[in-house]
Design a protein around this motif. Sequence first.
Motif, mmCIF file in Angstrom:
data_model
loop_
_atom_site.group_PDB
_atom_site.id
_atom_site.type_symbol
_atom_site.label_atom_id
_atom_site.label_comp_id
_atom_site.label_asym_id
_atom_site.label_seq_id
_atom_site.Cartn_x
_atom_site.Cartn_y
_atom_site.Cartn_z
ATOM 1 N N PRO A 163 -1.571 0.945 -3.846
ATOM 2 C CA PRO A 163 -0.815 0.192 -4.789
ATOM 3 C C PRO A 163 0.611 0.527 -5.041
ATOM 4 O O PRO A 163 1.247 1.464 -4.475
ATOM 5 N N GLU A 164 1.518 -0.485 -5.524
ATOM 6 C CA GLU A 164 2.772 -0.396 -5.895
ATOM 7 C C GLU A 164 3.053 1.045 -6.638
ATOM 8 O O GLU A 164 2.234 1.309 -7.665
ATOM 9 N N GLY A 165 4.095 2.044 -6.410
ATOM 10 C CA GLY A 165 4.312 3.237 -6.800
ATOM 11 C C GLY A 165 3.567 4.504 -6.130
ATOM 12 O O GLY A 165 4.079 5.523 -6.430
ATOM 13 N N GLU A 166 2.504 4.108 -5.466
ATOM 14 C CA GLU A 166 1.900 5.329 -4.505
ATOM 15 C C GLU A 166 2.736 5.739 -3.413
ATOM 16 O O GLU A 166 3.270 5.027 -2.782
ATOM 17 N N THR A 167 2.875 7.181 -3.157
ATOM 18 C CA THR A 167 3.213 7.820 -2.204
ATOM 19 C C THR A 167 2.413 7.939 -1.111
ATOM 20 O O THR A 167 1.346 8.473 -1.256
ATOM 21 N N VAL A 168 2.859 7.615 0.065
ATOM 22 C CA VAL A 168 1.834 7.484 1.000
ATOM 23 C C VAL A 168 2.456 8.361 2.306
ATOM 24 O O VAL A 168 3.784 8.473 2.409
ATOM 25 N N GLN A 169 1.690 8.936 3.318
ATOM 26 C CA GLN A 169 2.010 9.917 4.302
ATOM 27 C C GLN A 169 2.591 8.880 5.451
ATOM 28 O O GLN A 169 2.037 7.618 5.347
ATOM 29 N N ALA A 170 3.089 9.273 6.627
ATOM 30 C CA ALA A 170 3.449 8.615 7.686
ATOM 31 C C ALA A 170 2.342 7.948 8.517
ATOM 32 O O ALA A 170 2.733 6.889 9.203
ATOM 33 N N ASP A 171 1.161 8.402 8.391
ATOM 34 C CA ASP A 171 0.079 7.801 9.187
ATOM 35 C C ASP A 171 -0.849 7.321 8.275
ATOM 36 O O ASP A 171 -1.966 7.021 8.699
ATOM 37 N N ALA A 172 -0.560 6.820 6.963
ATOM 38 C CA ALA A 172 -1.499 6.406 6.237
ATOM 39 C C ALA A 172 -1.818 4.928 6.216
ATOM 40 O O ALA A 172 -1.183 4.260 7.085
ATOM 41 N N LYS A 173 -2.985 4.639 5.671
ATOM 42 C CA LYS A 173 -3.377 3.071 5.935
ATOM 43 C C LYS A 173 -3.042 2.541 4.329
ATOM 44 O O LYS A 173 -3.449 3.023 3.542
ATOM 45 N N LEU A 174 -2.417 1.488 4.704
ATOM 46 C CA LEU A 174 -1.928 0.629 3.548
ATOM 47 C C LEU A 174 -2.901 -0.689 3.046
ATOM 48 O O LEU A 174 -3.214 -0.732 1.671
ATOM 49 N N ALA A 175 -3.388 -1.066 3.978
ATOM 50 C CA ALA A 175 -4.346 -2.182 3.505
ATOM 51 C C ALA A 175 -5.319 -2.658 4.619
ATOM 52 O O ALA A 175 -5.272 -2.048 5.858
ATOM 53 N N VAL A 176 -6.179 -3.611 4.596
ATOM 54 C CA VAL A 176 -6.966 -4.237 5.643
ATOM 55 C C VAL A 176 -6.940 -5.589 5.587
ATOM 56 O O VAL A 176 -6.946 -6.463 4.529
#
Length: 494
Positions: A163-176
């Motif tokens: 969701p908005e505001g979350e920190t994600v890594q370079a290989d993360a999954k954002l959505a489906v």
Amino acid sequence: MTDVKVPTLGESVTEATVATWFKKPGDSVAVDEMLCELETDKVTVEVPSPVAGTLSEIVANEGDTVGVDALLAQISEGGAAAAAPAPAAKAEKTAPAAASSDAVDVMVPTLGESVTEATVSTWFKAVGDTVAQDEMLCELETDKVSVEVPAPAAGVLSEILAPEGETVQADAKLAVIGGATASAAAPAPAAATPAASGSKDVENAPSANKILAEKGIDPASVTGTGRDGRVMKEDAMKATAAPAAPAPAAAAPRAPVSADDASREERVKMTRLRQTIARRLKDSQNTAAMLTTYNEVDMTEVMALRNEYKDLFLKKHGVKLGFMSFFTKACVHALKEVPEVNAEIDGTDVVYKNFVHMGIAAGTPTGLVVPVIREADAMSFADIEKAIAEKGARARDGKLSMAEMQGGTFTISNGGVYGSLMSSPILNPPQSGILGMHKIQDRPMAINGEVVIRPMMYLALSYDHRIVDGKGAVTFLVRVKEALEDPRRLLMDL
């Protein structure tokens, strides 16, 4: 679904550029059939299909930069998705979540060198929304740039994992995205339309066409940096950021150019190989205390020996007898006496190599590469000639692997094949020596009080003066000269 990922690219290589896709979504593929081609700063890598089935989605488009193990595409095994597209489309209308069998993951795109994480700033779509391929889903923010994330396929956004505001890594999954395979066929013609409106024979990147269409810019007016002049997303963004052509020229650090001259210039982006060559050579000059010493060699005896035995050599070994095997043997002989030329610096240590992995520089249409002949000190003339011929052919075809260009301890560069009479070769780090061969030219020489015409070649040894003294460099060249002017010395190890 089976993921197609970036294979191991070789030691110290962390990213590649997608050069060409040989297949498109919906195509059937066989096991080990070539799907796409990746370009690194050193070699070209082909990516085969790991399974048989249908290519359901391409995640990394041509021109995209991808890291090792990044997701390139997805394959539906057995072609089930292609056999029944209609039910999948129906499922999308009535129950989007039920189309999960055709789900496509939305991954964090390549963020750039040294960038490992990003923050999700804005989602432009909500769960349940229908999305078109390459439509913007969300925007990420890093400490350097903002990155837009396009939809890798058409379908329904079935789940948001970050969701908005979350920190994600370079290989993360954002959505489906659900129902991707069923609806991917619909937007394809639309994506091709902007490219067709231009005068180019190649199709531009869909993301680029979308940006240009939104800004009302004619794709034909944008210079593409992709393969065959393809307009990529970066080109479109530059065009929208600086629509006036003179602005970049005014900011460029180069001398003023008249309008007449500018109209006749051609600007071509450097290949990754050329950029790496430029960087490594400049690093070599900045790091090593490089110095060059010269000598000359009378090639009479080598040429006579070659002419006498070349036919018999070819008949027995199946390869032509050239000059490179003589020079390789002569350098191996000299390196035994002057081992520091075959060494390298590691911090405050000098690492002496008790073996010779000989680098043989080879010119290719894309730049200079240096395949390595391993254990050259233990090879015969025939083995050396075969290895040089085989690796030279692979170099020209762009088929050298990373392993074949690593681990060299000394290099020979033959500028003479291009007509060079004299030059100072640049070290190939971390090596401490490189021998430059040049053109064989008839010159008058004073021998035993008489002036005679002899086939002469200038030799140049560039060396790292931090560990190789002048005496050692001169001794090395003298030993090479002696071995070539009297090849019998090589047989007797003199």
